[in-house]
Scaffold this motif. Structure first.
Motif: not given
Lengths: 81, 240
Positions: A12, A15, A17, A22, A26, A31-32
């Motif tokens: 997290s 990225s 995100v 998550l 993913s 995606d990240l």
């Protein structure tokens, strides 16, 4: 915080995100947005936090969040059990 | 998964013939390098060595592969010999085995690997040296196999990872042989004058991703070319 939670927190942080967004499937890159530079940061942080060293060959297998969690789980299992 | 540990010299990959070559090289090369180095007149044109020695900051020293012996001679004489702790990346080749042993004999720690082949583990080992041992790291951003003077992002990425400054370094010699290797490495001739320029420390922002690092690598390449030109220019001056 256990190893899986630490791993999710690191993914997290790198990225950007949130951990609750998550998913196991993913993709780290697609995606990240974890490019090769950020992937190296993630590896180094994982190694530092969990006191492990990931072999280059194993790195190629880490494509998704689930791959990373499973990898950490496999590593933790012998010492936890 | 492999246990933690840094790979340095390892002769398990060598054949008996290779071991004899390494043994011979170890007898001759450190002596020859010290002899040659004693004839060089080295001048620092730009940079502050006394500050480096006083503060012993952990840094990534980056210079073109072609100038490895020029900057190496300077680093050995002015920094390593005066207690500045330094490590360098040496390739996994058999020639690299010889180089690693010679370099270690001269007082510089080595990490075997490259920032391209097997690069991830090499970068991580170098990161650990920077972050845990307090030793600075020297590497050629166009190494280990070129293309010559095209900057790969490894050195910048390493500085970013460890949160340490990158110091660009370049040199020139008034007389030198050039090897036939990919980098056409300069080998300063006996009694050569060598001029060295060390640039201002560069900080790599922690939030830069691969595309931004590629742009920074191009800037670093231009900077190293400029420093090389200034070192060569200083050799035109009779003061050097």
């Amino acid at each position: 915080m256990d190893a899986q939670q630490k791993t999710l927190k690191l993914i997290s942080d790198i990225s950007g995100v949130a951990t609750d967004k998550l998913k196991r499937d993913s993709q780290l890159v697609a995606d990240l947005g974890i490019d090769s530079a950020r992937a190296l940061h993630l590896l180094v942080k994982l190694e530092d936090e969990l006191d492990i060293e990931v072999d280059d060959d194993e790195v190629a297998e880490l494509q998704t969040v689930g791959n990373v969690l499973d990898f950490i789980g496999r590593y933790q299992a012998p010492t936890d059990g | 998964m492999i246990p933690r540990g840094d790979a340095a010299s390892d002769d398990s990959r060598l054949t008996p013939s290779d071991r004899r070559k390494v043994g011979l090289a170890m007898l001759v090369l450190p002596w020859l390098i010290r002899l040659l180095k004693s004839t060089y007149r080295i001048q620092l044109v730009e940079g502050d060595v006394e500050k480096l020695l006083a503060e012993k900051p952990t840094v990534v020293l980056a210079g073109w592969h072609e100038g490895l012996l020029l900057s190496g001679s300077f680093l050995l004489e002015r920094l390593v010999a005066r207690g500045f702790p330094l490590a360098m990346l040496v390739s996994l080749s058999r020639d690299g085995e010889i180089l690693a042993r010679v370099v270690e004999r001269l007082g510089i720690a080595t990490v075997r690997g490259s920032t391209s082949r097997g690069g991830l583990s090499s970068l991580r080992r170098l990161y650990r040296i920077l972050s845990k041992s307090g030793r600075s790291v020297g590497l050629a951003p166009d190494g280990p196999r070129g293309p010559a003077k095209r900057c790969q992002p490894g050195a910048l990425l390493l500085a970013q990872l460890a949160g340490v400054p990158l110091l660009p370094i370049a040199g020139a010699a008034d007389r030198a042989w050039r090897l036939g290797s990919w980098d056409r490495m300069f080998v300063p001739k006996p009694f050569a004058r060598i001029a060295i320029c060390i640039g201002e420390p560069l900080r790599v922002a922690p939030d830069l991703g691969s595309p931004e690092l590629a742009v920074e690598a191009e800037k670093l390449a231009r900077l190293l070319d400029e420093l090389t030109a200034r070192a060569a220019g200083a050799l035109q001056s009779p003061a050097c």
